[in-house]
Write an enzyme that holds these catalytic residues in place. Structure first.
Site, PDB file in Angstrom:
ATOM      1  N   ASP A 199       0.831  -1.192   0.000  1.00 19.00           N
ATOM      2  CA  ASP A 199       0.000   0.000   0.000  1.00 19.00           C
ATOM      3  C   ASP A 199       0.869   1.246   0.000  1.00 19.00           C
ATOM      4  O   ASP A 199       1.887   1.323   0.701  1.00 19.00           O
ATOM      5  CB  ASP A 199      -0.897  -0.017   1.247  1.00 19.00           C
ATOM      6  CG  ASP A 199      -1.856   1.144   1.299  1.00 19.00           C
ATOM      7  OD1 ASP A 199      -2.757   1.202   0.449  1.00 19.00           O
ATOM      8  OD2 ASP A 199      -1.695   1.998   2.188  1.00 19.00           O
ATOM      9  N   GLU A 236       1.658  -0.283  -5.104  1.00 12.93           N
ATOM     10  CA  GLU A 236       0.704   0.753  -5.482  1.00 12.93           C
ATOM     11  C   GLU A 236       1.494   2.038  -5.698  1.00 12.93           C
ATOM     12  O   GLU A 236       1.846   2.731  -4.746  1.00 12.93           O
ATOM     13  CB  GLU A 236      -0.349   0.959  -4.388  1.00 12.93           C
ATOM     14  CG  GLU A 236      -1.356   2.034  -4.755  1.00 12.93           C
ATOM     15  CD  GLU A 236      -2.144   2.573  -3.572  1.00 12.93           C
ATOM     16  OE1 GLU A 236      -3.230   3.143  -3.807  1.00 12.93           O
ATOM     17  OE2 GLU A 236      -1.674   2.455  -2.424  1.00 12.93           O
TER      18      GLU A 236
END
Length: 490
Positions: A199, A236
């Site tokens: 993330d 990401e």
């Protein structure tokens, strides 16, 4: 386990409820592994499952514990075992850009400047923030927060929390923080996890020090390989290709958000005004300059974006075009749970994370009920059980495409070469050549509602796959049905 070819993102809370409490859980996922196998999935990415105070769990309190809403460590071990028995890799969402403000590290950090955990986070005086010129920031696609510095009672210093005051950023320049992060990752890999979705991989360091991220991920990979030499890491990194490329030094794969937006636009407008294949081929060359073994993680949407079903207003023909494009391009496709049945959803985020529709409501004992759906309602969406019986359904369309992709060595190759084919400026067509070694296929998409012809010298004459039973191939001309996709080879 070799790198998976077809991946599936599961928002755990919304997928499948095994115990009737209305909340999706790990045992629910385990009970649906045969469904995923049948669809053709080879890896599942689980959104965060660690102990957390929020419904989405992207603010972690304990990295070593499964949130009680989702199950236990034994439940997770069973999921790993059952997934691996079916050849499905398990990818955990690992959130190490920030913790919850309720994490014990941060609770110690706020006790004062002399506390050893103070350095686990980024604390600065207002004067230092002003002198560095970092009081505000420009909006980026992954966060719109312009004011990332937050006050805390009884201290004059402010702490940096890029996404929200309840998510303070960790200070990865502090060696004990790095050590703690590496120990967390190695713990789960030793348990049998195959890799991590990372993330906010672009924001491990604050934006004024972004260049430090690249070396961090190289070191992170090296440390993870001590626990699993084949570890898979997907980042990401929501930005343009030249800025994504350096992340391939450390990460196995990165998500291609530009491609996601381009595919949405093409399917919605029924025109390729972006020059999709040429642009994608250029970006892939940029990635290869950093790492020839890069993996382009491609998708239509994910848990942060308006669902493709709503982007295309539930139009099944356009949804099939989007699937055709995604599942014939090079890269590693990710499906967001429910895309295969046309689920709908728009911001705010809860409504792009609505419960999966397994069956009609009165029969659906495993549908989650943690929220009242706004978009996925009767008459708007057809549940899986009904779609599975209809050969023309979106679900069966996805299933055919996935199984063809896996059966064809060229189309199924994660890397391979990509070359645009001349469509003679017909924006209703997307056409490209894919090759692996000496093997080659031609892929031609009709993205509009009219029959379109494609002509080229030396056109291959063997139809390997077609979404329509009506495909005419004569001499060097191919007639493609509305919204159709044809794959040709020798």
């Amino acid at each position: 386990m070799s790198h998976p070819r077809i991946c599936y993102e599961i928002f755990v809370r919304s997928f499948c409820d095994s115990n009737g409490d209305g909340i999706g859980d790990l045992n629910g996922i385990t009970s649906r592994l045969d469904y995923l196998t049948d669809l053709g999935i080879e890896a599942i990415w689980l959104t965060p499952i660690f102990t957390s105070p929020s419904y989405h769990k992207y603010d972690v309190i304990d990295y070593y514990a499964i949130d009680k809403e989702y199950g236990t460590l034994d439940d997770f071990r069973r999921l790993l075992s059952e997934a691996h028995a079916r050849g499905i890799a398990v990818i955990m969402d690992l959130v190490i850009n920030h913790t919850s403000a309720n994490h014990p590290w941060f609770q110690e950090s706020v006790r004062g400047t002399d506390n050893p955990y103070r350095h686990f986070y980024n604390w600065k005086s207002p004067q230092e923030i002003e002198e560095l010129g970092i009081a505000t920031r420009e909006v980026t696609p992954d966060t719109w927060d312009r004011n990332p510095w937050h006050e805390w009672p009884d201290t004059t210093e402010k702490y940096y929390g890029l996404f929200w005051r309840g998510m303070p950023d960790l200070n990865c320049d502090h060696p004990p923080v790095r050590k703690a992060i590496y120990e967390i990752g190695q713990f789960w890999l030793k348990m049998g996890v195959d890799g991590f979705r990372l993330d906010a991989a672009r924001h491990i360091y604050p934006e004024w020090e972004e260049y430090k991220n690249h070396d961090f991920w190289v070191e992170f990979r090296t440390e993870m390989q001590k626990a699993n030499p084949q570890v898979y890491l997907v980042g990401e990194v929501w930005t343009e290709a030249p800025k994504i490329a350096p992340y391939f030094r450390g990460l196995t794969a990165n998500f291609n958000f530009d491609l996601s937006l381009a595919l949405q636009k093409i399917a919605a407008t029924e025109r390729d005004s972006v020059g999709l294949v040429k642009k994608l081929a250029q970006n892939r060359m940029i990635f290869a300059q950093t790492n020839p073994r890069f993996i382009d993680a491609i998708m239509l949407t994910n848990h942060d974006q308006t669902r493709i079903g709503s982007v295309l207003k539930g139009n099944i023909n356009r949804l099939k075009v989007a699937a055709n494009l995604l599942l014939t391009l090079p890269g590693q496709p990710y499906l967001y749970y429910g895309e295969e049945i046309g689920m709908l959803g728009k911001k705010p985020d809860e409504y792009i994370r609505e419960p999966f529709w397994w069956d009609d409501a009165e029969k659906d004992t495993q549908r989650t009920r943690w929220m009242v759906p706004k978009y996925n309602k009767n008459k708007r969406i057809i549940p899986l059980t009904v779609q599975s019986q209809n050969p023309d359904s979106l679900f069966n369309h996805y299933k055919r495409l996935i199984h063809f992709r896996k059966s064809n060595a060229v189309v199924g190759d994660i890397r391979g070469n990509l070359q645009p084919l001349d469509t003679h400026s017909d924006h209703r067509l997307v056409a490209f050549k894919r090759s692996v070694g000496e093997n080659e296929v031609w892929v031609i998409h009709n993205i509009c509602g009219e029959e379109v012809t494609f002509s080229a010298p030396f056109l291959p004459h063997h139809v390997l796959f077609s979404t329509s039973s009506v495909t005419f191939l004569k001499a060097d001309t191919l007639s493609i049905a509305p919204y159709g996709c044809v794959v040709l080879g020798e």
